[in-house]
Design a protein around this motif. Structure first.
Motif, short mmCIF file in Angstrom:
data_model
loop_
_atom_site.label_atom_id
_atom_site.label_comp_id
_atom_site.label_asym_id
_atom_site.label_seq_id
_atom_site.Cartn_x
_atom_site.Cartn_y
_atom_site.Cartn_z
N THR A 182 19.69 5.31 16.89
CA THR A 182 19.09 4.41 17.88
C THR A 182 19.93 4.25 19.15
N THR A 183 21.25 4.36 19.02
CA THR A 183 22.10 4.22 20.20
C THR A 183 21.92 5.40 21.14
N LYS A 184 21.60 5.10 22.37
CA LYS A 184 21.39 6.15 23.37
C LYS A 184 22.71 6.46 24.07
N VAL A 185 23.15 7.69 23.94
CA VAL A 185 24.41 8.12 24.54
C VAL A 185 24.13 9.23 25.54
N GLU A 186 24.53 9.04 26.77
CA GLU A 186 24.36 10.08 27.78
C GLU A 186 25.57 11.02 27.77
N PRO A 187 25.36 12.30 27.91
CA PRO A 187 26.49 13.25 27.89
C PRO A 187 27.49 12.97 29.00
N SER A 188 28.75 13.08 28.67
CA SER A 188 29.83 12.95 29.65
C SER A 188 30.88 14.01 29.33
N GLY A 189 30.48 15.25 29.56
CA GLY A 189 31.34 16.37 29.23
C GLY A 189 30.96 17.07 27.94
N GLU A 190 29.95 16.51 27.22
CA GLU A 190 29.53 17.12 25.97
C GLU A 190 28.47 18.21 26.15
N LEU A 191 27.78 18.21 27.27
CA LEU A 191 26.65 19.13 27.45
C LEU A 191 26.62 19.70 28.86
N PHE A 192 26.47 21.03 28.94
CA PHE A 192 26.30 21.71 30.21
C PHE A 192 25.10 22.66 30.09
N THR A 193 24.20 22.56 31.04
CA THR A 193 23.00 23.40 31.03
C THR A 193 23.21 24.58 31.97
N ILE A 194 23.02 25.77 31.46
CA ILE A 194 23.08 26.97 32.30
C ILE A 194 21.81 27.03 33.14
N ASN A 195 21.92 27.45 34.39
CA ASN A 195 20.76 27.56 35.27
C ASN A 195 19.64 28.31 34.54
N PRO A 196 18.53 27.63 34.20
CA PRO A 196 17.49 28.26 33.36
C PRO A 196 16.89 29.52 33.97
N SER A 197 16.67 29.51 35.28
CA SER A 197 16.02 30.67 35.90
C SER A 197 16.97 31.87 35.91
N LEU A 198 18.26 31.65 36.15
CA LEU A 198 19.23 32.74 36.14
C LEU A 198 19.39 33.29 34.73
#
Length: 377
Positions: free
Chosen positions: A198-214
């Protein structure tokens, strides 16, 4: 055991001679002229100091480690790039782990960051802030080996990451002390344990998204490449009964990567990795490869992009499986890990295949640089 080296010949004395040679030479060959000019250009600037004429860089190859020497022995992640892409110009890089190598004709630059997120982040930041290089339009290709989940593929397979997830930022207690209803003793910061949904945690160094189109462009460009099968990996994968994807020959695929400073192993840890990636990607990601550097590179690229020194949307992360993240049925995790430490069954295949796939991307970028310089796929 991995050993690392920094072989090569310094450019300092060579560049001085080249500067004089340039003044006297009448009409050198095009490649020699480019090399001479680049040598003189880089020699005029000191590492990390102001530089009037920075070297243009079209592609940065980010290798993470090398085995022994940079040439002529068992290849790590860097060696094939150096030998096959004409990366003969050594550029001193004292602010990092390993000197840089450059091809002045193709304008491809390669680095070796060193193992782990700390070194990869520091090395990437050091390069991005070095005024000797013009990285405004550069594409960065992280090309390395990894553990691979037998649920998804076999060793030798090459995966383009859509997400790079960090496995170090967390809370942890010893598994022998966890409550009976906890699956792991390792859980996200800010939550009340691994069962807290239930606790909402926003990423702070845990997640990086690669440019989807590239990422999608690069995958579509290379997905039909037939990767060679090898007797040693065929023998290894046959032990993974009950894992049909592990028993197939190597493929080019999409699959996400988990970066952690600890070389972990085992079925339970693989289960944790799958859950961890699903948690941070909100169910969109699929854990496929385990590595140690990608979130460090992506963190540095995020900061460099904010500073206007590099383009975070021009980063690809490509990992090839050199070993499985867990043992086959009937083998305990400790025994399998210790055996793998003596030599990964799929090391040679992984190094060769990640070069083959990554090189196809480099070839396309260089062949149509007039388009890709200003327009990211």
């Amino acid at each position: 055991m991995r050993t690392f080296s920094r072989p090569g010949v310094s450019l300092t004395g060579l560049a001085t001679a080249l500067c004089g040679a340039l003044a006297l030479s009448a009409a050198p060959a095009q490649a020699d002229s480019a090399s001479d000019a680049a040598a003189a250009q880089i020699a005029a600037c000191k590492p990390a100091q102001p530089c009037a004429h920075p070297l243009p860089v079209k592609v940065v190859i980010v290798s993470l480690f090398e085995i022994g020497a940079d040439e002529g022995d068992t290849a790590g992640e860097f060696q094939l790039w150096k030998e096959r892409r004409g990366l003969t110009m050594r550029i001193p890089f004292p602010q990092s782990f390993h000197d840089l190598y450059y091809n002045p004709e193709t304008q491809v630059l390669a680095m070796v960051t060193g193992v782990g997120t700390a070194k990869s982040s520091a090395a990437t930041m050091a390069l991005g802030l070095d005024p000797r290089f013009d990285l405004a339009h550069s594409y960065w290709i992280v090309a390395g080996i990894a553990g691979i989940d037998p649920h998804d593929a076999t060793i030798g397979s090459v995966a383009f990451a859509r997400y790079a997830v960090d496995g170090d930022l967390a809370h942890e207690i010893d598994p022998r002390e966890i409550p009976k209803d906890w699956k792991y003793g390792y859980f996200p910061r800010g939550t009340q344990g691994p069962n807290d949904t239930t606790t909402k945690v926003e990423p702070s160094g845990e997640l990086f998204t690669i440019n989807p189109s590239l990422e999608r462009w690069a995958f579509n460009l290379t997905k039909t490449i037939t990767l060679p099968d090898r007797p040693e990996i065929a023998k290894e994968r046959l032990t993974f009964t009950g894992y049909p994807n592990a028993q197939k020959p190597p493929v080019v695929m999409e699959g996400d990567t988990l970066s952690a400073m600890t070389f972990w192993h085992g079925k339970r840890m693989t289960d944790w990795a799958n859950d961890w990636v699903k948690y941070w990607t909100k169910g969109k990601g699929e854990f496929v490869t385990s590595a140690m550097e990608d979130t460090g590179v992506m963190q540095a690229m995020t900061y460099l992009d904010a500073a206007g020194r590099a383009d975070r949307d021009r980063v690809l992360v490509i990992r090839a499986g050199s070993n499985f993240t867990m043992p086959p049925p009937g083998t305990d995790a400790a025994s399998y890990l210790l055996r793998e430490n003596e030599g990964y069954a799929g090391l040679e295949a992984a190094v060769e295949n990640v070069y083959t796939v990554g090189s196809a991307v480099v070839d396309e970028l260089l062949a149509h640089w007039d388009k890709y310089e200003t327009t990211t796929p």
